[in-house]
Every structure is written in structure tokens, then in C-alpha cells.
Design a protein around this motif. Structure first.
Motif, PDB file in Angstrom:
ATOM      1  N   THR A  66       1.013  -1.303  -0.038  1.00 25.45           N
ATOM      2  CA  THR A  66      -0.111  -0.278   0.029  1.00 25.45           C
ATOM      3  C   THR A  66       1.000   1.105  -0.071  1.00 25.45           C
ATOM      4  OG1 THR A  66      -1.843  -1.293   1.385  1.00 25.45           O
ATOM      5  CG2 THR A  66      -1.719   1.354   1.353  1.00 25.45           C
ATOM      6  N   ASP A  67       0.439   2.245  -0.596  1.00 23.79           N
ATOM      7  CA  ASP A  67       1.266   3.620  -0.733  1.00 23.79           C
ATOM      8  C   ASP A  67       1.268   4.221   0.649  1.00 23.79           C
ATOM      9  OD1 ASP A  67       2.097   6.182  -1.833  1.00 23.79           O
ATOM     10  OD2 ASP A  67       0.451   6.811  -0.735  1.00 23.79           O
ATOM     11  N   PRO A  68       2.358   4.129   1.231  1.00 27.88           N
ATOM     12  CA  PRO A  68       2.751   4.649   2.662  1.00 27.88           C
ATOM     13  C   PRO A  68       2.007   6.005   3.073  1.00 27.88           C
ATOM     14  CG  PRO A  68       4.640   4.164   1.755  1.00 27.88           C
ATOM     15  CD  PRO A  68       3.707   4.241   0.553  1.00 27.88           C
ATOM     16  N   GLY A  69       1.704   6.680   2.341  1.00 31.40           N
ATOM     17  CA  GLY A  69       0.965   8.012   2.747  1.00 31.40           C
ATOM     18  C   GLY A  69      -0.389   7.649   2.937  1.00 31.40           C
ATOM     19  N   GLU A  70      -1.128   6.969   1.951  1.00 33.73           N
ATOM     20  CA  GLU A  70      -2.471   6.260   2.269  1.00 33.73           C
ATOM     21  C   GLU A  70      -2.691   5.461   3.556  1.00 33.73           C
ATOM     22  OE1 GLU A  70      -3.914   4.580  -1.222  1.00 33.73           O
ATOM     23  OE2 GLU A  70      -3.018   5.788  -2.649  1.00 33.73           O
ATOM     24  N   TRP A  71      -1.460   4.404   3.793  1.00 28.73           N
ATOM     25  CA  TRP A  71      -1.570   3.954   5.036  1.00 28.73           C
ATOM     26  C   TRP A  71      -1.564   4.741   6.119  1.00 28.73           C
ATOM     27  CZ3 TRP A  71       1.737   2.512   8.914  1.00 28.73           C
ATOM     28  CH2 TRP A  71       1.450   1.430   9.688  1.00 28.73           C
ATOM     29  N   GLU A  72      -0.822   5.696   6.213  1.00 30.15           N
ATOM     30  CA  GLU A  72      -0.759   6.541   7.245  1.00 30.15           C
ATOM     31  C   GLU A  72      -2.271   7.317   7.571  1.00 30.15           C
ATOM     32  OE1 GLU A  72       1.225  10.582   9.231  1.00 30.15           O
ATOM     33  OE2 GLU A  72       2.272   9.546   7.603  1.00 30.15           O
ATOM     34  N   ILE A  73      -2.751   7.645   6.525  1.00 27.94           N
ATOM     35  CA  ILE A  73      -4.183   8.206   6.431  1.00 27.94           C
ATOM     36  C   ILE A  73      -5.230   7.176   7.191  1.00 27.94           C
ATOM     37  CG2 ILE A  73      -6.166   9.061   5.387  1.00 27.94           C
ATOM     38  CD1 ILE A  73      -3.930  10.442   3.366  1.00 27.94           C
ATOM     39  N   GLY A  74      -5.093   5.921   6.464  1.00 29.97           N
ATOM     40  CA  GLY A  74      -5.955   4.818   7.171  1.00 29.97           C
ATOM     41  C   GLY A  74      -5.549   4.332   8.524  1.00 29.97           C
ATOM     42  N   LEU A  75      -4.389   4.415   8.968  1.00 26.71           N
ATOM     43  CA  LEU A  75      -4.076   4.234  10.438  1.00 26.71           C
ATOM     44  C   LEU A  75      -4.497   5.183  11.325  1.00 26.71           C
ATOM     45  CD1 LEU A  75      -2.454   2.442  12.201  1.00 26.71           C
ATOM     46  CD2 LEU A  75      -0.434   3.912  11.719  1.00 26.71           C
ATOM     47  N   ARG A  76      -4.436   6.445  10.600  1.00 27.96           N
ATOM     48  CA  ARG A  76      -4.828   7.571  11.576  1.00 27.96           C
ATOM     49  C   ARG A  76      -6.452   7.336  11.877  1.00 27.96           C
ATOM     50  NH1 ARG A  76      -1.304  11.511  13.005  1.00 27.96           N
ATOM     51  NH2 ARG A  76       0.860  11.645  12.034  1.00 27.96           N
ATOM     52  N   ALA A  77      -7.119   7.084  10.886  1.00 26.61           N
ATOM     53  CA  ALA A  77      -8.628   6.969  10.868  1.00 26.61           C
ATOM     54  C   ALA A  77      -8.966   5.709  11.897  1.00 26.61           C
ATOM     55  CB  ALA A  77      -9.039   6.789   9.647  1.00 26.61           C
ATOM     56  N   ALA A  78      -8.158   4.732  12.009  1.00 29.72           N
ATOM     57  CA  ALA A  78      -8.285   3.542  12.814  1.00 29.72           C
ATOM     58  C   ALA A  78      -8.034   4.145  14.055  1.00 29.72           C
ATOM     59  CB  ALA A  78      -7.322   2.249  12.473  1.00 29.72           C
ATOM     60  N   LYS A  83      -9.885   5.426  19.660  1.00 34.92           N
ATOM     61  CA  LYS A  83     -10.137   6.214  20.867  1.00 34.92           C
ATOM     62  C   LYS A  83     -11.654   6.652  20.792  1.00 34.92           C
ATOM     63  CE  LYS A  83      -5.703   8.494  21.228  1.00 34.92           C
ATOM     64  NZ  LYS A  83      -4.992   9.933  21.466  1.00 34.92           N
ATOM     65  N   GLN A  84     -12.297   6.793  19.914  1.00 35.28           N
ATOM     66  CA  GLN A  84     -13.699   7.179  20.201  1.00 35.28           C
ATOM     67  C   GLN A  84     -14.479   5.996  20.546  1.00 35.28           C
ATOM     68  OE1 GLN A  84     -14.969   7.957  16.022  1.00 35.28           O
ATOM     69  NE2 GLN A  84     -14.805  10.186  16.106  1.00 35.28           N
ATOM     70  N   LYS A  85     -14.237   4.879  20.377  1.00 39.68           N
ATOM     71  CA  LYS A  85     -15.129   3.740  20.654  1.00 39.68           C
ATOM     72  C   LYS A  85     -14.275   2.825  22.037  1.00 39.68           C
ATOM     73  CE  LYS A  85     -18.181   4.121  17.519  1.00 39.68           C
ATOM     74  NZ  LYS A  85     -19.609   4.047  17.687  1.00 39.68           N
ATOM     75  N   VAL A  91      -5.154   1.309  24.939  1.00 34.15           N
ATOM     76  CA  VAL A  91      -4.754   0.940  23.748  1.00 34.15           C
ATOM     77  C   VAL A  91      -3.410   0.834  23.627  1.00 34.15           C
ATOM     78  CG1 VAL A  91      -4.963   1.702  21.189  1.00 34.15           C
ATOM     79  CG2 VAL A  91      -7.071   2.241  22.791  1.00 34.15           C
ATOM     80  N   ILE A  92      -3.054  -0.280  22.894  1.00 35.16           N
ATOM     81  CA  ILE A  92      -1.399  -0.669  22.703  1.00 35.16           C
ATOM     82  C   ILE A  92      -1.169  -0.850  21.335  1.00 35.16           C
ATOM     83  CG2 ILE A  92       0.551  -2.219  23.156  1.00 35.16           C
ATOM     84  CD1 ILE A  92      -1.415  -2.981  25.739  1.00 35.16           C
ATOM     85  N   GLU A 121       2.547  10.688  18.457  1.00 31.81           N
ATOM     86  CA  GLU A 121       1.536  12.025  18.507  1.00 31.81           C
ATOM     87  C   GLU A 121       0.380  11.588  19.199  1.00 31.81           C
ATOM     88  OE1 GLU A 121       0.881  12.886  14.271  1.00 31.81           O
ATOM     89  OE2 GLU A 121       2.960  13.063  13.892  1.00 31.81           O
ATOM     90  N   GLU A 122      -0.176  10.441  19.359  1.00 31.48           N
ATOM     91  CA  GLU A 122      -1.667   9.894  20.002  1.00 31.48           C
ATOM     92  C   GLU A 122      -1.438   9.759  21.242  1.00 31.48           C
ATOM     93  OE1 GLU A 122      -4.318  10.464  18.634  1.00 31.48           O
ATOM     94  OE2 GLU A 122      -3.666  11.265  16.612  1.00 31.48           O
ATOM     95  N   GLY A 123      -0.197   9.309  21.791  1.00 29.10           N
ATOM     96  CA  GLY A 123       0.165   8.862  23.100  1.00 29.10           C
ATOM     97  C   GLY A 123      -0.051   7.690  23.446  1.00 29.10           C
ATOM     98  N   ILE A 124       0.049   6.847  22.412  1.00 27.18           N
ATOM     99  CA  ILE A 124      -0.438   5.275  22.396  1.00 27.18           C
ATOM    100  C   ILE A 124       1.057   4.479  22.630  1.00 27.18           C
ATOM    101  CG2 ILE A 124      -1.285   3.112  21.344  1.00 27.18           C
ATOM    102  CD1 ILE A 124      -3.272   5.156  19.857  1.00 27.18           C
TER     103      ILE A 124
END
Length: 176
Positions: A66-78, A83-85, A91-92, A121-124
Motif C-alpha cells: 500500500t502507498d505509505p501515505g495512504e496507509w498513514e491516513i488509514g492508520l490515523r482513521a483507525a 479512541k472514540q470507541k 490502547v496498545i 503523537e497520539e500517546g499510544i
């Protein structure tokens, strides 16, 4: 809750054994990448069904091409969804594991570098399975390009279980 792919599926029964009497272990293993449009919906289903004390997650090896930039966007969404749910769950992130082939290991390492930045950045917290496994002999520990022999899966499980115990405030496993 253990979230991952076939690597997670391989160590999860041993994590259950390691945590017997301490925690109930559920898992969600999929071959979908965080960039797959149905991944977040499937993950949301698991997160909505039950409340978890700890969520140990990874989504890397099916992302190697996968394109690393697209993967980062997907990872951030996950991460945002987790965090929402999470409803108070700790979370680890589990780093992606190395592979038998050096060129694929280099791709996994690149994804881990992206994930390390995002998790900082997310403190995980991170369970660095890559660092645990990378020094091991490929012929002695791998069954194929991606997967591990039973003793190596048990080594992964002990590390995962220790991370879960620490998150639960239960300490590390004893020698017994």
C-alpha cells in the motif's frame, strides 16, 4: 481485544493461555488493510459489541504494498475510531513483525516508522514485536515468508500478554 491479521491469529491462542485467570481474550483478525473501505466498519462492529479493558492492535503486513501515505491516513482513521470507541480501554499498538525476505522486512520497517510517529503523537504505547523478532534466525523461526513456528508464536504471546498485564496493572508474568 487483540486486533491484527494472521500473525495475531497465530499467537492469540497462546495469549489466551498466558492470560487465563487474568483476562478474557477476544480477537479480530482480518486480511483487510486500514485503507480498505470496509476495515473501519468491521472494526467499529467489534468495538461497539463489547467493552474492553485493553485493546492491542496492529494492521501492517497486509499493507506492505500500500502507498505509505495512504496507509498513514488509514492508520490515523483507525486510531481515531479506537479512541472514540475504546470506552476507557487502554490502547496498545503492536509493531508489524519482520518477514523472512529482507526486502519485505524493509517495507514493514518503513510502516513501523510511520506508526511510531503516529503513536507518539497520539500517546499510544507500543509493543515492539518487530524488535523482539528481527534478531531471530529466519530458518529456525519462520514457517514461510510471513508466519512463525509454534515456539516463536509462544514468544510473541508472552510479550503480548505481558503488555496486557502491565496495562491492567497486573505486572509481568512470573517464571512459574
Amino acid at each position: 481485544l487483540l486486533i491484527g491479521d494472521s500473525i495475531c491469529n497465530g499467537y492469540q491462542p497462546f495469549v489466551r493461555d498466558e492470560l487465563a485467570g487474568t483476562a478474557y481474550v477476544a480477537f479480530f483478525a482480518t486480511s483487510k488493510c486500514v485503507t480498505d473501505k470496509s476495515y473501519l466498519r468491521a472494526l467499529e462492529f467489534f468495538l461497539d459489541e463489547y467493552q474492553y479493558a485493553v485493546i492491542h492492535f496492529n494492521n501492517g503486513l497486509h499493507s506492505l504494498h500500500t502507498d505509505p501515505g495512504e496507509w498513514e491516513i488509514g492508520l490515523r482513521a483507525a486510531v481515531k475510531l479506537l479512541k472514540q470507541k475504546a470506552r476507557g480501554a487502554k490502547v496498545i499498538w503492536a509493531s508489524s513483525t519482520p518477514l523472512k525476505k529482507p526486502e519485505l522486512t524493509a517495507k514493514a520497517k518503513k510502516l513501523n516508522e510511520i506508526a511510531a510517529r503516529v503513536m507518539a503523537e497520539e500517546g499510544i504505547a507500543t509493543d515492539d514485536l518487530f524488535a523482539l523478532l528481527d534478531p531471530l534466525d529466519r530458518e529456525a523461526n519462520w514457517t514461510d515468508t510471513y508466519h512463525y513456528k509454534e515456539e516463536t508464536r509462544k514468544l510473541q504471546a508472552k510479550t503480548v500478554a505481558d503488555c496486557v498485564r502491565q496495562a491492567l496493572g497486573k505486572g509481568l508474568a512470573s517464571a512459574a
